[in-house]
Design a protein around this motif. Structure first.
Motif, mmCIF file in Angstrom:
data_model
loop_
_atom_site.group_PDB
_atom_site.id
_atom_site.type_symbol
_atom_site.label_atom_id
_atom_site.label_comp_id
_atom_site.label_asym_id
_atom_site.label_seq_id
_atom_site.Cartn_x
_atom_site.Cartn_y
_atom_site.Cartn_z
ATOM 1 N N GLY A 195 0.817 -1.211 0.000
ATOM 2 C CA GLY A 195 0.000 0.000 0.000
ATOM 3 C C GLY A 195 0.851 1.261 0.000
ATOM 4 O O GLY A 195 0.466 2.273 -0.584
ATOM 5 N N ILE A 196 1.997 1.199 0.653
ATOM 6 C CA ILE A 196 2.877 2.366 0.702
ATOM 7 C C ILE A 196 3.396 2.676 -0.694
ATOM 8 O O ILE A 196 3.432 3.828 -1.127
ATOM 9 N N GLU A 198 1.943 1.780 -3.538
ATOM 10 C CA GLU A 198 0.822 2.232 -4.373
ATOM 11 C C GLU A 198 0.454 3.671 -4.058
ATOM 12 O O GLU A 198 0.139 4.444 -4.964
ATOM 13 N N GLY A 199 0.509 4.030 -2.767
ATOM 14 C CA GLY A 199 0.229 5.410 -2.394
ATOM 15 C C GLY A 199 1.182 6.366 -3.092
ATOM 16 O O GLY A 199 0.768 7.411 -3.592
ATOM 17 N N GLY A 200 2.440 5.992 -3.151
ATOM 18 C CA GLY A 200 3.433 6.835 -3.815
ATOM 19 C C GLY A 200 3.198 6.920 -5.313
ATOM 20 O O GLY A 200 3.145 8.013 -5.891
ATOM 21 N N PHE A 201 3.013 5.756 -5.936
ATOM 22 C CA PHE A 201 2.747 5.768 -7.379
ATOM 23 C C PHE A 201 1.457 6.511 -7.694
ATOM 24 O O PHE A 201 1.348 7.177 -8.720
ATOM 25 N N GLY A 202 0.496 6.401 -6.775
ATOM 26 C CA GLY A 202 -0.815 7.007 -6.990
ATOM 27 C C GLY A 202 -0.788 8.525 -7.089
ATOM 28 O O GLY A 202 -1.686 9.116 -7.665
ATOM 29 N N VAL A 203 0.233 9.167 -6.496
ATOM 30 C CA VAL A 203 0.326 10.614 -6.662
ATOM 31 C C VAL A 203 1.375 10.981 -7.708
ATOM 32 O O VAL A 203 1.830 12.117 -7.774
ATOM 33 N N HIS A 214 9.893 6.306 0.451
ATOM 34 C CA HIS A 214 8.993 5.504 1.270
ATOM 35 C C HIS A 214 9.499 4.104 1.563
ATOM 36 O O HIS A 214 9.436 3.651 2.697
ATOM 37 N N TYR A 218 11.202 2.813 5.306
ATOM 38 C CA TYR A 218 10.436 1.801 6.032
ATOM 39 C C TYR A 218 11.279 0.562 6.279
ATOM 40 O O TYR A 218 11.198 -0.071 7.331
#
Ligand SMILES: Nc1ncnc2c1ncn2[C@@H]1O[C@H](COP(=O)(O)OP(=O)(O)O)[C@@H](O)[C@H]1O
Ligand SMILES: [Mg+2]
Lengths: 318, 276
Positions: A195-196, A198-203, A214, A218
């Motif tokens: 999810g981390i 995807e969150g990055g790619f998502g923006v 990220h 981590y």
């Protein structure tokens, strides 16, 4: 009777419930398992404790300075005039090689394998190969070091010492622990929740931005743990050093920390420990114990540094 | 074409070009064809809902709209997805640039394990916003548009993981809004949330339609009925060539029509609860 005493029947019902709820309070197997876990922990701690107590009590006299400059002196023919200066210097440089070469190379390889490479056949083949490399006995790496760094590249690693230098040793041990660093770093990267990413790619972050901002932060605590284990392993290896020509007896030079002394002959703490332990007499035994204490302190210090760094990283991850 | 329903008036939208045009879209995971023959147009500044039983390919189709499928190695896309007339899967198109314009909110709230502020500033920083005051403004305005500002304005520097599930999901919406995308894709954004948090996010979506085109996947039919302008109903059909089931688009119509007089019998069965 039963009708006239409803309370007694409800008391009985409560008894039934109670006996049901309190059954199986005793859990003999669970107990036994718990006890055996305790025994295992105690045994481990006890063994470690006895070991440390033994070397410290035996080596204390030497460390306390009864025999002169033990920590800075040179190797000698008698316990009284033998010091660890050259050995500490060799071990220090081996550590430097591992930190400078293996850490970046191993972490980069792990990032490539986990974050960039296609997870196909080739990738799993490479992963299996790396796992196998981590299990190869250290003498085999010693032979590799002897063949490549001492013999083939001797003119580079140490023209005046036939290649039997701390450069050859550092390179050999760096290769020895490289698989450990790759495997542990790859495991730490795999544990990063997707999810981390995807969150990055998502923006609209690029893969590198996601990894740098990220994924690496981590995974940092896990990566750090692996690298310190690898470092400790490198500092404690003796067998490969014997093959790449560490000096066991008298050694001229090999004590300067200046970089231009890197291509002189060398020795290191594990070598000194194994050599001295074979020599007769109480005094040599005491010196051996003292050398072991010094090596342990160095390894503990590396671990301590790792714990401090790890806590820093983990604070950043909350 | 521009028939609009729901609370938004249709007038100002008439004749606007679609944001997305999907034609004969098929997605494969390895050999398995997950969806086939999806053709539809998604209109600007509307909420389009994807509904259908689990496994019918709603997420799969949604992730084609911003090339999130690129991250799944086995995934392969056929057909075309046009965004304002440009084929997203054209070799010259950069997936990164696509995702900067077409943001995504995921099923499980996935804030970065960093401070609330850094969660929101990450995207703008990538886009070259460096000045602290500019970042502060973006953080404040995106938190306001996600209806989260009042709850967190005093603890912007504390960890995003300390927020509740509903707050985390609104933070993810704010994070998406912070890069000023054109479209927001939401994959079951409320599935992990309680009814109150869900209601807040639904209100939020309605507010966001003044500026954004939203595509939402939901398993909750009431939610689709409440918030969306158009609804696409997907279901699964047995493959002719294998026994695995492939997702198909059954019907795509204004939401009011889907929930009152759908064209397809399967849609009616699904929305009336007589279908799995
Ligand atoms: N990463 C993946 N790899 C292989 N198959 C997948 C993957 N993701 C989804 N699928 C399959 O594709 C089909 C559609 O999945 P999905 O789009 O997630 O459905 P929905 O979101 O409608 O529940 C399912 O059969 C699912 O098993
Ligand atoms: Mg889904």
């Amino acid at each position: 009777m039963a009708l006239s005493t409803p309370s007694s029947s409800s008391v009985r019902a409560a008894e039934t419930v109670r006996s049901g709820l309190t059954a199986r309070q005793s859990d003999p197997f669970g107990r036994a398992f718990q006890v055996s876990l305790w025994v295992a922990v105690l045994a481990t701690v006890a063994i470690l404790g006895v070991l440390i107590f033994d070397v410290v009590t035996h080596g204390w006299g030497v460390l306390a300075g009864e025999t002169g400059d033990f920590l800075t002196g040179r190797l000698g023919s008698q316990p009284e005039n033998s010091g660890l200066g050259q050995a500490i210097r060799g071990t220090f440089y081996i550590g430097v090689f591992v930190v400078v070469l293996t850490f970046p190379l191993g972490i980069a390889a792990a990032i490539y394998l986990e974050e960039y490479a296609q997870h196909g056949r080739l990738n799993s083949l490479i992963s299996v190969a790396i796992r196998n490399l981590a299990g190869v006995p250290s003498v085999v790496y010693g032979i590799l070091g002897l063949t490549i760094f001492v013999k083939a590249l001797g003119s580079v690693t140490g023209p005046d010492a036939n290649g039997r230098t701390v450069v050859s040793a550092g390179l050999t041990l760096s290769i020895l622990v490289l698989p450990i660093v790759i495997i542990t770093a790859a495991e730490a990267l795999r544990a990063v929740p997707n999810g981390i990413r995807e969150g990055g790619f998502g923006v609209g972050a690029t893969r590198w931005e996601v990894v740098r901002s990220h994924v690496l932060p981590y995974a940092a605590p896990g990566i750090l743990t692996g690298t310190v284990i690898a470092l400790a392993r490198a500092l404690g290896e003796a067998a490969p050093l014997i093959l790449v020509g560490a000096t066991t007896g008298f050694l001229t030079g090999g004590e300067s920390f200046l970089p231009d002394s890197l291509r002189e002959r060398f020795t290191a703490l594990p070598i000194v420990i194994s050599t001295w332990s074979g020599r007769p007499g109480e005094d040599w035994a005491a010196s051996t114990s003292a050398a072991i204490v010094v090596l342990l302190v160095i390894v503990f210090a590396a671990n301590l540094a790792a714990i401090v760094l790890r806590n820093r990283f983990e604070r950043g991850r909350r | 074409m521009a028939v609009t329903t729901g609370t938004v008036s249709a007038d100002d939208k008439a004749g606007s070009d679609p944001v997305f045009e999907l034609s004969s879209l098929e997605v494969f995971y390895g050999e398995f064809r997950a969806v086939r023959e999806v053709s539809m147009e998604i209109a600007e500044r509307e909420i389009t809902a994807f509904i259908g039983p689990s496994g019918c390919g709603k997420t799969t189709v949604l992730r084609c709209l911003n090339r999130m499928n690129d991250l799944i190695e086995t995934a392969r896309v056929q057909g075309s997805v046009k965004y304002h007339g440009v084929d997203l899967y054209d070799a010259a198109v950069s997936a990164t640039e696509v995702r900067r314009r077409i943001g995504m909110v995921f099923q499980k709230p996935n804030p970065f394990p960093k401070s609330i502020y850094d969660n929101l500033a990450f995207g703008p920083r990538l886009n070259g916003v460096k000045k602290k005051s500019d970042l502060d403004d973006i953080v404040e305005s995106s938190l306001k548009s996600a209806a989260l500002w009042d709850e967190v304005k005093d603890r912007l520097k504390s960890s995003a993981l300390g927020l509740s599930g509903g707050q985390q999901q609104r933070l993810c919406i704010a994070r998406c809004v912070a890069v000023k995308p054109d479209v927001i894709l939401m994959d079951e954004p409320c599935s992990a949330l309680d009814p109150i948090a869900t209601a807040r996010i639904e209100d939020l979506m309605r507010e966001l339609t003044s500026e954004y085109t939203i595509v939402i996947v939901t398993h909750n039919m009431q939610q689709a009925a409440r918030v969306s302008d158009r609804t696409a109903f997907f279901t699964t059909e047995v493959n002719p060539e294998s026994d695995r089931r492939t997702g198909v688009l059954v019907e795509y119509n204004p939401t009011s029509k889907i929930f009152s007089t759908p064209d397809d019998e399967r849609t009616e069965q699904y929305v009336t609860g007589r279908f799995g």
